[in-house]
Motif scaffolding. Sequence first.
Motif, short mmCIF file in Angstrom:
data_model
loop_
_atom_site.label_atom_id
_atom_site.label_comp_id
_atom_site.label_asym_id
_atom_site.label_seq_id
_atom_site.Cartn_x
_atom_site.Cartn_y
_atom_site.Cartn_z
N SER A 26 0.82 -1.20 0.00
CA SER A 26 0.00 0.00 0.00
C SER A 26 0.85 1.26 0.00
O SER A 26 1.83 1.37 0.73
CB SER A 26 -0.84 0.01 1.26
OG SER A 26 -2.16 0.07 0.99
N ASP B 44 -0.88 4.36 0.20
CA ASP B 44 -1.69 5.24 1.05
C ASP B 44 -1.51 4.83 2.51
O ASP B 44 -1.76 3.67 2.87
CB ASP B 44 -3.15 5.14 0.64
CG ASP B 44 -4.06 6.12 1.35
OD1 ASP B 44 -3.58 6.83 2.26
OD2 ASP B 44 -5.26 6.15 1.00
N GLN B 45 -1.10 5.75 3.35
CA GLN B 45 -0.83 5.43 4.76
C GLN B 45 -2.09 5.01 5.51
O GLN B 45 -2.04 4.17 6.41
CB GLN B 45 -0.17 6.63 5.45
CG GLN B 45 1.23 6.90 4.98
CD GLN B 45 2.13 5.70 5.18
OE1 GLN B 45 2.14 5.07 6.23
NE2 GLN B 45 2.89 5.35 4.14
N GLU B 46 -3.23 5.58 5.14
CA GLU B 46 -4.48 5.22 5.81
C GLU B 46 -4.86 3.77 5.50
O GLU B 46 -5.28 3.02 6.39
CB GLU B 46 -5.59 6.16 5.34
CG GLU B 46 -6.87 6.01 6.10
CD GLU B 46 -7.91 7.04 5.68
OE1 GLU B 46 -9.10 6.72 5.86
OE2 GLU B 46 -7.55 8.12 5.21
N VAL B 47 -4.70 3.38 4.25
CA VAL B 47 -5.00 2.00 3.85
C VAL B 47 -4.01 1.05 4.51
O VAL B 47 -4.39 -0.02 5.01
CB VAL B 47 -4.97 1.86 2.31
CG1 VAL B 47 -5.11 0.41 1.89
CG2 VAL B 47 -6.06 2.71 1.68
N LYS B 48 -2.76 1.44 4.53
CA LYS B 48 -1.72 0.61 5.15
C LYS B 48 -2.03 0.38 6.63
O LYS B 48 -1.96 -0.74 7.12
CB LYS B 48 -0.36 1.29 5.00
CG LYS B 48 0.77 0.49 5.57
CD LYS B 48 2.10 1.17 5.30
CE LYS B 48 3.21 0.28 5.80
NZ LYS B 48 4.51 0.70 5.32
N LYS B 49 -2.40 1.45 7.33
CA LYS B 49 -2.73 1.33 8.76
C LYS B 49 -3.95 0.43 8.96
O LYS B 49 -3.98 -0.38 9.88
CB LYS B 49 -2.97 2.71 9.36
CG LYS B 49 -3.30 2.63 10.84
CD LYS B 49 -3.19 3.97 11.50
CE LYS B 49 -3.59 3.98 12.96
NZ LYS B 49 -3.60 2.78 13.69
N TYR B 50 -4.92 0.57 8.08
CA TYR B 50 -6.12 -0.27 8.19
C TYR B 50 -5.75 -1.76 8.11
O TYR B 50 -6.18 -2.56 8.93
CB TYR B 50 -7.12 0.08 7.09
CG TYR B 50 -8.29 -0.86 7.03
CD1 TYR B 50 -9.34 -0.73 7.95
CD2 TYR B 50 -8.35 -1.90 6.11
CE1 TYR B 50 -10.41 -1.61 7.93
CE2 TYR B 50 -9.41 -2.78 6.09
CZ TYR B 50 -10.43 -2.63 6.99
OH TYR B 50 -11.49 -3.50 6.98
#
Length: 68
Positions: A35, A37-43
Amino acid sequence: DPVSIQRIKEGAYLTKLTSEAQVAARKCDFFAGNSFDQEVKKYFEDEAKLLRKSARVLQQYYESITTE
């Protein structure tokens, strides 16, 4: 003995669930690693943590019903 048969079935089911949770956690790790995108990665990382925790709980339950 019906109780023993039921425990064997539960044990097999718990083993399958534990395995599936571990596979899903590895897939989440894979997707998190790919990923941008950091938000997607964190998810995906958070989901992997939850799946590993679930697998641990299932494993502990399996151990508790097989030691009785």
